[in-house]
Scaffold this active site. Structure first.
Site, short mmCIF file in Angstrom:
data_model
loop_
_atom_site.label_atom_id
_atom_site.label_comp_id
_atom_site.label_asym_id
_atom_site.label_seq_id
_atom_site.Cartn_x
_atom_site.Cartn_y
_atom_site.Cartn_z
N GLY A 205 38.19 17.15 8.37
CA GLY A 205 37.43 17.35 9.60
C GLY A 205 38.25 17.22 10.87
O GLY A 205 37.70 17.19 11.97
N ASN B 299 31.83 22.15 0.19
CA ASN B 299 31.11 20.88 0.34
C ASN B 299 30.32 20.95 1.66
O ASN B 299 30.90 20.82 2.73
CB ASN B 299 32.13 19.74 0.37
CG ASN B 299 31.50 18.40 0.69
OD1 ASN B 299 30.27 18.26 0.66
ND2 ASN B 299 32.33 17.41 0.99
N SER C 255 40.50 20.32 6.24
CA SER C 255 40.71 21.35 7.27
C SER C 255 41.24 22.68 6.71
O SER C 255 42.08 23.34 7.33
CB SER C 255 41.62 20.83 8.39
OG SER C 255 40.99 19.73 9.04
N GLU D 126 42.47 15.06 -1.10
CA GLU D 126 42.03 15.24 0.28
C GLU D 126 42.58 14.11 1.15
O GLU D 126 42.01 13.01 1.17
CB GLU D 126 40.49 15.19 0.36
CG GLU D 126 39.79 16.26 -0.43
CD GLU D 126 38.40 16.54 0.15
OE1 GLU D 126 38.17 17.67 0.60
OE2 GLU D 126 37.57 15.61 0.18
N GLU E 238 34.23 9.99 2.48
CA GLU E 238 33.10 9.57 3.32
C GLU E 238 32.19 8.61 2.56
O GLU E 238 31.52 7.78 3.17
CB GLU E 238 32.34 10.81 3.82
CG GLU E 238 33.14 11.53 4.91
CD GLU E 238 32.91 13.02 5.00
OE1 GLU E 238 31.91 13.53 4.47
OE2 GLU E 238 33.78 13.71 5.61
N LYS F 154 28.26 18.90 2.84
CA LYS F 154 27.96 17.58 3.42
C LYS F 154 26.48 17.53 3.82
O LYS F 154 25.67 18.16 3.16
CB LYS F 154 28.91 17.28 4.58
CG LYS F 154 30.36 17.49 4.19
CD LYS F 154 31.37 16.91 5.13
CE LYS F 154 32.77 17.18 4.60
NZ LYS F 154 33.81 16.53 5.36
N HIS G 61 34.20 11.02 -2.73
CA HIS G 61 34.60 11.60 -1.45
C HIS G 61 34.91 10.47 -0.48
O HIS G 61 34.25 9.43 -0.49
CB HIS G 61 33.47 12.49 -0.90
CG HIS G 61 33.94 13.30 0.27
ND1 HIS G 61 34.04 12.78 1.53
CD2 HIS G 61 34.38 14.58 0.35
CE1 HIS G 61 34.51 13.70 2.34
NE2 HIS G 61 34.74 14.82 1.65
P1 PGA Z 1 36.86 19.76 6.04
O1 PGA Z 1 36.23 18.78 4.93
O2 PGA Z 1 37.19 21.07 5.35
O3 PGA Z 1 35.76 19.92 7.06
O4 PGA Z 1 38.08 19.10 6.57
C1 PGA Z 1 36.74 18.74 3.62
C2 PGA Z 1 35.97 17.73 2.82
O5 PGA Z 1 35.59 16.68 3.37
O6 PGA Z 1 35.71 17.94 1.62
#
Ligand code: PGA
Length: 256
Positions: free
Chosen positions: A180, A12, A220, A174, A106, A14, A104
């Site tokens: 993150g 992903n 992460s 997740e 976010e 982003k 997601h």
């Molecule tokens: P990350 O993000 O691997 O940077 O923690 C995962 C995600 O948001 O899909």
């Protein structure tokens, strides 16, 4: 990871990499995977660039016959019409996409997406021939109040109510606190939740559907921790954010 489900490593991106950067990155990733003797029969790799990159990425993957699948990071619940700024699942199918991420955290946070909206987006994706990657996960507060599994299981149940029973999907667990943050869940924690999610799928869709559905862990994920997750019986891959933007790191995750 099970012997019957093909593992999926999903990147992903982003809101990173413009279309020129995406072209160069995709080419480098393809070379890196080839050098690492990546075998698509063993692991599926999908990348999720921003919408504006999808056409460029499609051109390069088709021209060079790269064994990389693509997907979008979001999709409209509507097919067409007066929805300024939204993108129809049909447009994504036309661009050769296989997947669309829905829900997601976010987007749930920043765009007020509810389980019902997320479920309708998944249904729209499936209707257009895409496989939705349905993201669910608890916040740190949810974890304290309800434990790890309760919130993601109810998010799954609510979304499934909007999705036709026969539609294939990928579930991505997740935990919001792990995204993150640099501190992933432990493989044992993630397995516990993914097992509960599979049990919910069995209850709502039957044993065959639950057995065939891939459940990913995200939050992460790095080259150094991926093997632990893949060793768990109910974890079938990973949704990778930050580490998917580094060619070597992502290659090493694919080669877990
Ligand atoms: P990350 O993000 O691997 O940077 O923690 C995962 C995600 O948001 O899909």
């Amino acid at each position: 990871m099970s012997a019957t489900r093909l593992p999926l490593i999903a990147g992903n991106w982003k809101m990173n990499l413009n279309h020129l950067e995406a072209t160069a990155f995709t080419q480098k990733l393809a070379w890196s995977l080839r050098d690492a003797k990546y075998d698509p029969a063993e692991v599926e790799v999908a990348i999720f660039p921003p919408f504006t990159d999808l056409r460029s990425v499609q051109v390069i993957t088709e021209a060079e016959k790269l064994s990389l699948k693509t997907g979008a990071q979001d999709v409209s619940e509507h097919e067409s019409g007066a929805y300024t700024g939204d993108i129809s699942a049909k447009f994504l199918t036309k661009l050769g996409c296989s997947y669309a991420i829905v829900g997601h955290s976010e987007r749930r946070e920043g765009h007020h997406e509810t389980d019902e909206i997320v479920g309708r987006k998944a249904a729209a994706a499936a209707a257009a021939g895409l496989v939705p990657v349905l993201c669910i996960g608890e916040t740190a507060e949810d974890l304290k109040q309800h434990g790890a599994a309760a919130v993601p299981v109810s998010q799954l149940e609510n979304a499934l109510a909007e999705i036709p029973a026969e539609a294939e999907l990928v579930v991505a667990y997740e935990p919001v606190w792990a995204i993150g943050s640099g501190s992933a869940a432990t493989p044992e924690q993630a397995q516990e939740v993914c097992k509960a999610l599979r049990e919910k799928l069995t209850e709502l869709r039957g044993a065959d559907f639950a057995e065939a559905t891939r459940i990913l862990y995200g939050g992460s994920v790095k080259a150094e921790n991926i093997a632990g997750f893949m060793a768990e019986p109910d974890i079938d891959g990973a949704l990778v954010g930050g580490a998917s933007l580094k060619v070597d790191e992502f290659t090493n995750i694919v080669k877990f």
